[in-house]
Design a protein around this motif. Structure first.
Motif, PDB file in Angstrom:
ATOM      1  N   LEU A 190       0.753  -1.286  -0.029  1.00 16.43           N
ATOM      2  CA  LEU A 190      -0.211   0.169  -0.145  1.00 16.43           C
ATOM      3  C   LEU A 190       0.825   1.224   0.152  1.00 16.43           C
ATOM      4  CD1 LEU A 190      -2.656  -1.112   2.810  1.00 16.43           C
ATOM      5  CD2 LEU A 190      -3.029  -0.917   0.254  1.00 16.43           C
ATOM      6  N   LEU A 191       2.034   1.131   0.391  1.00 14.98           N
ATOM      7  CA  LEU A 191       2.726   2.641   0.674  1.00 14.98           C
ATOM      8  C   LEU A 191       4.051   2.425  -0.324  1.00 14.98           C
ATOM      9  CD1 LEU A 191       2.845   2.072   4.590  1.00 14.98           C
ATOM     10  CD2 LEU A 191       1.549   3.730   2.995  1.00 14.98           C
ATOM     11  N   CYS A 192       4.225   1.391  -0.860  1.00 13.90           N
ATOM     12  CA  CYS A 192       5.865   1.191  -1.697  1.00 13.90           C
ATOM     13  C   CYS A 192       5.716   1.821  -3.186  1.00 13.90           C
ATOM     14  CB  CYS A 192       6.206  -0.363  -1.851  1.00 13.90           C
ATOM     15  SG  CYS A 192       7.357  -0.808  -2.550  1.00 13.90           S
ATOM     16  N   ARG A 193       6.616   2.645  -3.328  1.00 13.34           N
ATOM     17  CA  ARG A 193       6.699   3.060  -4.639  1.00 13.34           C
ATOM     18  C   ARG A 193       6.519   2.255  -5.723  1.00 13.34           C
ATOM     19  NH1 ARG A 193       7.463   8.415  -4.651  1.00 13.34           N
ATOM     20  NH2 ARG A 193       8.665   9.456  -3.326  1.00 13.34           N
ATOM     21  N   GLN A 194       7.207   1.203  -5.758  1.00 19.80           N
ATOM     22  CA  GLN A 194       7.152   0.036  -6.971  1.00 19.80           C
ATOM     23  C   GLN A 194       5.722  -0.396  -7.014  1.00 19.80           C
ATOM     24  OE1 GLN A 194       9.451  -3.416  -7.256  1.00 19.80           O
ATOM     25  NE2 GLN A 194      11.007  -2.466  -6.011  1.00 19.80           N
ATOM     26  N   THR A 195       4.829  -0.634  -6.105  1.00 22.36           N
ATOM     27  CA  THR A 195       3.278  -1.080  -6.274  1.00 22.36           C
ATOM     28  C   THR A 195       2.550   0.203  -6.496  1.00 22.36           C
ATOM     29  OG1 THR A 195       3.617  -1.161  -3.948  1.00 22.36           O
ATOM     30  CG2 THR A 195       3.728  -3.377  -5.337  1.00 22.36           C
ATOM     31  N   ASN A 196       2.920   1.480  -6.326  1.00 18.96           N
ATOM     32  CA  ASN A 196       1.848   2.726  -6.479  1.00 18.96           C
ATOM     33  C   ASN A 196       2.685   3.622  -7.432  1.00 18.96           C
ATOM     34  OD1 ASN A 196      -0.026   2.294  -3.977  1.00 18.96           O
ATOM     35  ND2 ASN A 196       1.894   1.667  -3.240  1.00 18.96           N
ATOM     36  N   PRO A 197       2.583   3.092  -8.893  1.00 23.06           N
ATOM     37  CA  PRO A 197       3.074   3.894  -9.858  1.00 23.06           C
ATOM     38  C   PRO A 197       2.370   5.406 -10.049  1.00 23.06           C
ATOM     39  CG  PRO A 197       2.027   2.071 -10.846  1.00 23.06           C
ATOM     40  CD  PRO A 197       2.052   1.928  -9.375  1.00 23.06           C
ATOM     41  N   GLY A 198       1.183   5.531  -9.454  1.00 17.02           N
ATOM     42  CA  GLY A 198       0.703   6.684  -9.468  1.00 17.02           C
ATOM     43  C   GLY A 198       1.471   7.999  -8.962  1.00 17.02           C
ATOM     44  N   TYR A 199       2.241   7.783  -8.010  1.00 15.89           N
ATOM     45  CA  TYR A 199       3.115   8.648  -7.387  1.00 15.89           C
ATOM     46  C   TYR A 199       4.444   9.064  -8.070  1.00 15.89           C
ATOM     47  CZ  TYR A 199      -0.015   8.665  -3.120  1.00 15.89           C
ATOM     48  OH  TYR A 199      -0.747   8.723  -2.363  1.00 15.89           O
TER      49      TYR A 199
ATOM     50  N   LEU B  12      14.461  -0.457   7.765  1.00 19.98           N
ATOM     51  CA  LEU B  12      13.742   0.265   6.777  1.00 19.98           C
ATOM     52  C   LEU B  12      12.676  -0.501   6.634  1.00 19.98           C
ATOM     53  CD1 LEU B  12      13.012   2.662   4.874  1.00 19.98           C
ATOM     54  CD2 LEU B  12      14.278   1.450   3.220  1.00 19.98           C
ATOM     55  N   GLY B  13      12.578  -2.028   6.326  1.00 13.66           N
ATOM     56  CA  GLY B  13      11.712  -2.909   6.135  1.00 13.66           C
ATOM     57  C   GLY B  13      10.622  -3.028   7.151  1.00 13.66           C
ATOM     58  N   GLU B  14      11.281  -3.018   8.656  1.00 14.65           N
ATOM     59  CA  GLU B  14      10.389  -3.222   9.590  1.00 14.65           C
ATOM     60  C   GLU B  14       9.597  -1.965   9.937  1.00 14.65           C
ATOM     61  OE1 GLU B  14      13.264  -6.134  12.116  1.00 14.65           O
ATOM     62  OE2 GLU B  14      13.548  -4.132  12.106  1.00 14.65           O
ATOM     63  N   TRP B  15      10.152  -0.598   9.521  1.00 13.04           N
ATOM     64  CA  TRP B  15       9.608   0.611   9.942  1.00 13.04           C
ATOM     65  C   TRP B  15       8.436   0.558   8.737  1.00 13.04           C
ATOM     66  CZ3 TRP B  15      12.799   5.596   8.631  1.00 13.04           C
ATOM     67  CH2 TRP B  15      12.163   6.646   9.379  1.00 13.04           C
ATOM     68  N   LEU B  16       8.845   0.492   7.554  1.00 11.62           N
ATOM     69  CA  LEU B  16       7.452   0.537   6.422  1.00 11.62           C
ATOM     70  C   LEU B  16       6.407  -0.585   6.767  1.00 11.62           C
ATOM     71  CD1 LEU B  16       9.511   1.344   3.337  1.00 11.62           C
ATOM     72  CD2 LEU B  16       8.465   2.899   4.948  1.00 11.62           C
ATOM     73  N   GLY B  17       6.942  -1.905   7.228  1.00 12.21           N
ATOM     74  CA  GLY B  17       5.922  -2.972   7.351  1.00 12.21           C
ATOM     75  C   GLY B  17       5.089  -2.186   8.490  1.00 12.21           C
TER      76      GLY B  17
ATOM     77  N   THR C 177       9.190   5.013  -0.744  1.00 10.27           N
ATOM     78  CA  THR C 177       7.797   5.000  -0.290  1.00 10.27           C
ATOM     79  C   THR C 177       7.350   6.547  -0.669  1.00 10.27           C
ATOM     80  OG1 THR C 177       6.141   5.203   1.294  1.00 10.27           O
ATOM     81  CG2 THR C 177       8.376   5.570   2.236  1.00 10.27           C
ATOM     82  N   PHE C 178       6.149   6.722  -0.716  1.00  8.59           N
ATOM     83  CA  PHE C 178       5.732   7.951  -1.135  1.00  8.59           C
ATOM     84  C   PHE C 178       5.103   9.008   0.069  1.00  8.59           C
ATOM     85  CE2 PHE C 178       2.231   5.086  -1.642  1.00  8.59           C
ATOM     86  CZ  PHE C 178       1.345   5.567  -0.684  1.00  8.59           C
ATOM     87  N   LEU C 179       5.507   8.332   1.401  1.00 10.47           N
ATOM     88  CA  LEU C 179       5.227   8.877   2.778  1.00 10.47           C
ATOM     89  C   LEU C 179       6.187  10.184   2.728  1.00 10.47           C
ATOM     90  CD1 LEU C 179       4.075   6.067   5.071  1.00 10.47           C
ATOM     91  CD2 LEU C 179       2.692   7.557   3.721  1.00 10.47           C
ATOM     92  N   PRO C 180       5.726  11.343   3.456  1.00  8.98           N
ATOM     93  CA  PRO C 180       6.645  11.912   3.940  1.00  8.98           C
ATOM     94  C   PRO C 180       7.453  11.509   5.117  1.00  8.98           C
ATOM     95  CG  PRO C 180       4.199  12.844   4.095  1.00  8.98           C
ATOM     96  CD  PRO C 180       4.328  11.659   3.703  1.00  8.98           C
ATOM     97  N   VAL C 181       8.794  12.080   5.317  1.00  9.70           N
ATOM     98  CA  VAL C 181       9.480  11.740   6.540  1.00  9.70           C
ATOM     99  C   VAL C 181      10.238  13.024   7.023  1.00  9.70           C
ATOM    100  CG1 VAL C 181      11.611  11.362   4.965  1.00  9.70           C
ATOM    101  CG2 VAL C 181      11.250  10.178   7.378  1.00  9.70           C
ATOM    102  N   ILE C 182      10.106  13.012   8.381  1.00  9.53           N
ATOM    103  CA  ILE C 182      10.885  13.988   9.149  1.00  9.53           C
ATOM    104  C   ILE C 182      11.825  13.655  10.013  1.00  9.53           C
ATOM    105  CG2 ILE C 182       8.727  15.466   9.005  1.00  9.53           C
ATOM    106  CD1 ILE C 182       8.316  15.118  12.159  1.00  9.53           C
ATOM    107  N   VAL C 183      12.679  14.434  10.730  1.00 16.93           N
ATOM    108  CA  VAL C 183      13.605  13.986  11.652  1.00 16.93           C
ATOM    109  C   VAL C 183      13.431  14.469  12.876  1.00 16.93           C
ATOM    110  CG1 VAL C 183      16.264  14.030  12.049  1.00 16.93           C
ATOM    111  CG2 VAL C 183      15.328  13.447   9.755  1.00 16.93           C
ATOM    112  N   ASP C 184      13.879  13.741  14.004  1.00 18.94           N
ATOM    113  CA  ASP C 184      13.752  14.330  15.357  1.00 18.94           C
ATOM    114  C   ASP C 184      15.352  14.377  15.777  1.00 18.94           C
ATOM    115  OD1 ASP C 184      13.879  14.420  18.154  1.00 18.94           O
ATOM    116  OD2 ASP C 184      12.545  13.022  18.566  1.00 18.94           O
TER     117      ASP C 184
END
Ligand code: PEP
Ligand code: MN
Length: 304
Positions: A27-36, A175-180, A225-232
């Motif tokens: 649902l979040l991965c670039r490869q499977t969401n070419p619309g982004y 990264l995989g655990e985080w996106l999972g 992924t197409f999700l935004p990412v920030i840093v703390d």
């Protein structure tokens, strides 16, 4: 006897590489969401603040809501510095059960007052599935802390709470655990997720900084992924003097924003994470840098 130089191709259960991402987080991965496209980011909106639309979002505030006076003083400083959102924990994940655990619902009420006065949308942590509904009544955005990144029932619960989610990276998460983990939220129909890198445990963690700020993960997140990412930069370093340079570096790496702990030392030393808290003046410089950097990038894009 087998030639030892041939090596053995091993597949280890549960080990992920970026090749596994289309299966782990379709649902979040670039490869499977070419619309982004190859590089577009989903814009996540929180009370009029937009993550991922180019202009970096600065979230700042106390580690914990400790009192009305302290929170309002910090909220005013955050507003004055030009930041976009207010942070502050009403429920705190503390290493020791004997430490201050946060003010609970009273803290949420104080955050609501701070929002009314400053107009800043609020992000605050929820740690317990039983409290998701309550926290969602007060917060504009729900924070899942590092320690709960793989608390799957909690992720599912915030996934249908109807609020955007700030998902902090587990301190030892790949990264995989985080996106999972993000996929658990997305699976409930909520794609309004902002990721937050906050430092990882690596061999140097604790020797000269609290964690190891993994800025290398930012381009990897953006690529996968197409999700935004920030840093703390506050929890990542644990040292106030490192927060400003770490913030600048994060923005250079492509971070869509920052999550920063701020204190108003005039109202007292914070009970929680005092050594990593910066003052309002330093925050104002960081906000100025963030805006200036964005303008420079826009200018460079137009000139190209
Ligand atoms: C926080 O941001 O309040 C916090 C506790 O951070 P983390 O979950 O990253 O340790
Ligand atoms: Mn903190």
């Amino acid at each position: 006897m087998a030639d030892s130089s041939e090596g053995v191709a091993m597949k280890i259960s549960g080990q992920l590489t970026v090749d596994d991402l289309p299966r782990v987080c379709p649902l979040l991965c670039r490869q499977t969401n070419p619309g982004y496209g190859g590089d577009q980011t989903r814009v996540v909106e929180v009370g009029g603040v937009r993550f991922g639309n180019g202009s970096p979002v600065v979230i700042a505030g106390p580690c914990a809501v400790e009192s009305h006076e302290q929170t309002l003083a910090v909220a005013r400083a955050v507003k004055h510095a030009g930041a976009d959102m207010l942070r502050g924990g009403a429920y705190k994940p503390r290493t020791s059960p004997h430490d201050f655990q946060g003010m609970g619902v009273e803290g949420l009420c104080i955050l609501r007052i701070a929002r009314e006065e400053t107009g800043l949308p609020i992000v605050t942590e929820v740690m317990d599935t039983r409290l998701v509904e309550q926290v969602a009544q007060y917060a504009d955005m729900l924070q899942i802390g590092s320690r709960n990144m793989q608390n799957y029932p909690l992720l599912a619960e915030v996934g249908h709470a109807g609020k955007p989610v700030l998902l902090k990276r587990g301190m030892a998460a790949s990264l995989g655990e985080w996106l999972g983990a993000a996929e658990y939220i997305a699976k409930q129909g909520n794609l309004n997720i902002v990721l937050c890198e906050r430092g990882i445990k690596a061999f140097a963690a604790g020797e000269y900084s609290r964690y190891v700020l993994d800025l290398n993960v930012i381009p990897a997140v953006l690529a996968n992924t197409f999700l935004p990412v920030i840093v703390d930069p506050s929890h990542a370093t644990g040292i106030a003097s490192m927060v400003e340079p770490a913030s600048r570096a994060a923005l250079e790496f492509g971070s869509h924003g920052l999550l920063i702990e701020v204190a108003d030392f005039a109202t007292g030393r914070p009970r929680c994470d005092a050594d990593q808290a910066i003052d309002g003046k330093t925050l104002a410089r960081i906000v100025k840098f963030a805006h200036h950097r964005h303008e420079q990038l826009l200018f460079a894009q137009r000139a190209a």
